[in-house]
Write an enzyme that holds these catalytic residues in place. Sequence first.
Site, PDB file in Angstrom:
ATOM      1  N   ASP A 142       7.676  79.314 -21.628  1.00  0.00           N
ATOM      2  CA  ASP A 142       8.915  78.975 -22.351  1.00  0.00           C
ATOM      3  C   ASP A 142       9.219  79.854 -23.367  1.00  0.00           C
ATOM      4  O   ASP A 142       8.801  79.905 -24.494  1.00  0.00           O
ATOM      5  CB  ASP A 142       8.702  77.483 -22.793  1.00  0.00           C
ATOM      6  CG  ASP A 142      10.131  76.918 -23.405  1.00  0.00           C
ATOM      7  OD1 ASP A 142      10.162  75.800 -23.826  1.00  0.00           O
ATOM      8  OD2 ASP A 142      11.110  77.838 -23.427  1.00  0.00           O
ATOM      9  N   ASP A 172      16.178  81.216 -22.574  1.00  0.00           N
ATOM     10  CA  ASP A 172      15.251  80.229 -22.648  1.00  0.00           C
ATOM     11  C   ASP A 172      14.785  79.912 -21.223  1.00  0.00           C
ATOM     12  O   ASP A 172      15.428  79.073 -20.629  1.00  0.00           O
ATOM     13  CB  ASP A 172      16.070  79.049 -23.191  1.00  0.00           C
ATOM     14  CG  ASP A 172      14.899  78.008 -23.644  1.00  0.00           C
ATOM     15  OD1 ASP A 172      15.556  76.681 -23.649  1.00  0.00           O
ATOM     16  OD2 ASP A 172      13.908  77.957 -23.242  1.00  0.00           O
TER      17      ASP A 172
HETATM   18  C1  LIG Z   1      16.126  75.148 -35.079  1.00  0.00           C
HETATM   19  N1  LIG Z   1      16.136  75.575 -33.812  1.00  0.00           N
HETATM   20  C2  LIG Z   1      17.495  75.781 -32.950  1.00  0.00           C
HETATM   21  C3  LIG Z   1      17.160  76.271 -31.854  1.00  0.00           C
HETATM   22  C4  LIG Z   1      17.383  77.657 -31.364  1.00  0.00           C
HETATM   23  C5  LIG Z   1      16.915  77.735 -30.119  1.00  0.00           C
HETATM   24  C6  LIG Z   1      16.695  76.605 -29.530  1.00  0.00           C
HETATM   25  O1  LIG Z   1      16.428  75.900 -28.578  1.00  0.00           O
HETATM   26  C7  LIG Z   1      15.180  75.604 -28.043  1.00  0.00           C
HETATM   27  C8  LIG Z   1      14.419  74.995 -29.015  1.00  0.00           C
HETATM   28  C9  LIG Z   1      13.061  74.443 -28.764  1.00  0.00           C
HETATM   29  C10 LIG Z   1      12.636  74.653 -27.526  1.00  0.00           C
HETATM   30  N2  LIG Z   1      13.440  75.145 -26.704  1.00  0.00           N
HETATM   31  C11 LIG Z   1      14.660  75.715 -27.043  1.00  0.00           C
HETATM   32  O2  LIG Z   1      17.050  75.567 -30.777  1.00  0.00           O
END
Ligand SMILES: CNCc1ccc(Oc2cccnc2)o1
Length: 351
Positions: A242, A58
């Site tokens: 992102d 991420d």
């Molecule tokens: C329901 N989603 C859970 C989840 C998986 C990954 C992430 O992480 C994120 C979500 C939104 C933006 N950036 C990272 O959340």
Amino acid sequence: MSKTYAKYAVEAPTDVKVAAANAAASQQGEVSNTPEAHDQSYLCPVTVGGQTLNLDFDTGSADLWVYSTLMPTSEQRGHSVYNPDSSSSSNAQSDNSWTIQYSDGSGASGTVYADKVVVGSVTATSQAVEAATSVSSAFIKETHNDGLLGLAFSSINTVQPTQQTTFFDTVKSTLAKPLFTAHLKKGAPGSYDFGYIDTSKYTGSITYAHVDTSNGLWEFTASGYAVGSGSTVATPYDSIADTGTSLLYLPTEIVAAYYGEVNGAMYDSSQGGYTVPCDSNLPDFVAIIGGSRHTVPGSYINYAPISETSCFGGIQANDGIGHSVFGDVFLKSQFVVFDGSNSPRVGFAKQ
Ligand SMILES: CNCc1ccc(Oc2cccnc2)o1
């Protein structure tokens, strides 16, 4: 050999020391990523203390956190989990803890260990591993996701009282080049590379945009857009790259201009966003970044079905976010360079 001499407390010969030092400064490696349903996220195998977990890389956050044996057993079900007690290289950072919230409302929290983390062949011998004690319900049902590996800047790492570095920042000085690349594909495995640019993964040239790191993000200014074969509109919009966000979030006027070209497109408040007829022939979306055109095929903007006839749009408004977000819907049309040199920048090329 260097480690062997050290193990037996024998001074290594100079050439072994030099070779080891040089090797340490030229790490490079590749790890595969695999998309979840609808390319909602992309997961990569990472070994943490010798245990392999599938993590969501991420570039929008800066914590490496993992499902762990410290969580309630019921919440661990279906996941690979990190057990610090069965790692021969884990060291508890008992004074440290962490808690993180993501833009989709999900979150997690826990405690911290230092342990060996390997991504592809790139090794961080002592990386902060944030072991979850609790994760939000939204995560629990994503059974392939065993945690996140943050690749934003360490200035937004949430560990307290002693902030920790991301995997990339931990290994950066040992990489052949201080960069990593993202090669996300639509509905197929791709890769993240660390320390080098694989020129076979893109066509044409890479165009770069300066990154402003003041918010700890890969933040840049896009300079315009076009819808389909329409004319280019020059308008600057503050954006981030992102990989942890699924969709492409843009200023409301750009979103309205895009869906204004789609018969039957509508803002559906019950779905919380724009929807399109699933049989639409959607126009491409072109972002102007670094002075070049970067095109998202229209088909990528039919994100996922809601019903037989209605599909959720891959482009949505950035209201309330504070900037635009070039998430996976955009990134999977590009080869992306995250350059962590002294003047950070992001580069985009056509896959
Ligand atoms: C329901 N989603 C859970 C989840 C998986 C990954 C992430 O992480 C994120 C979500 C939104 C933006 N950036 C990272 O959340």
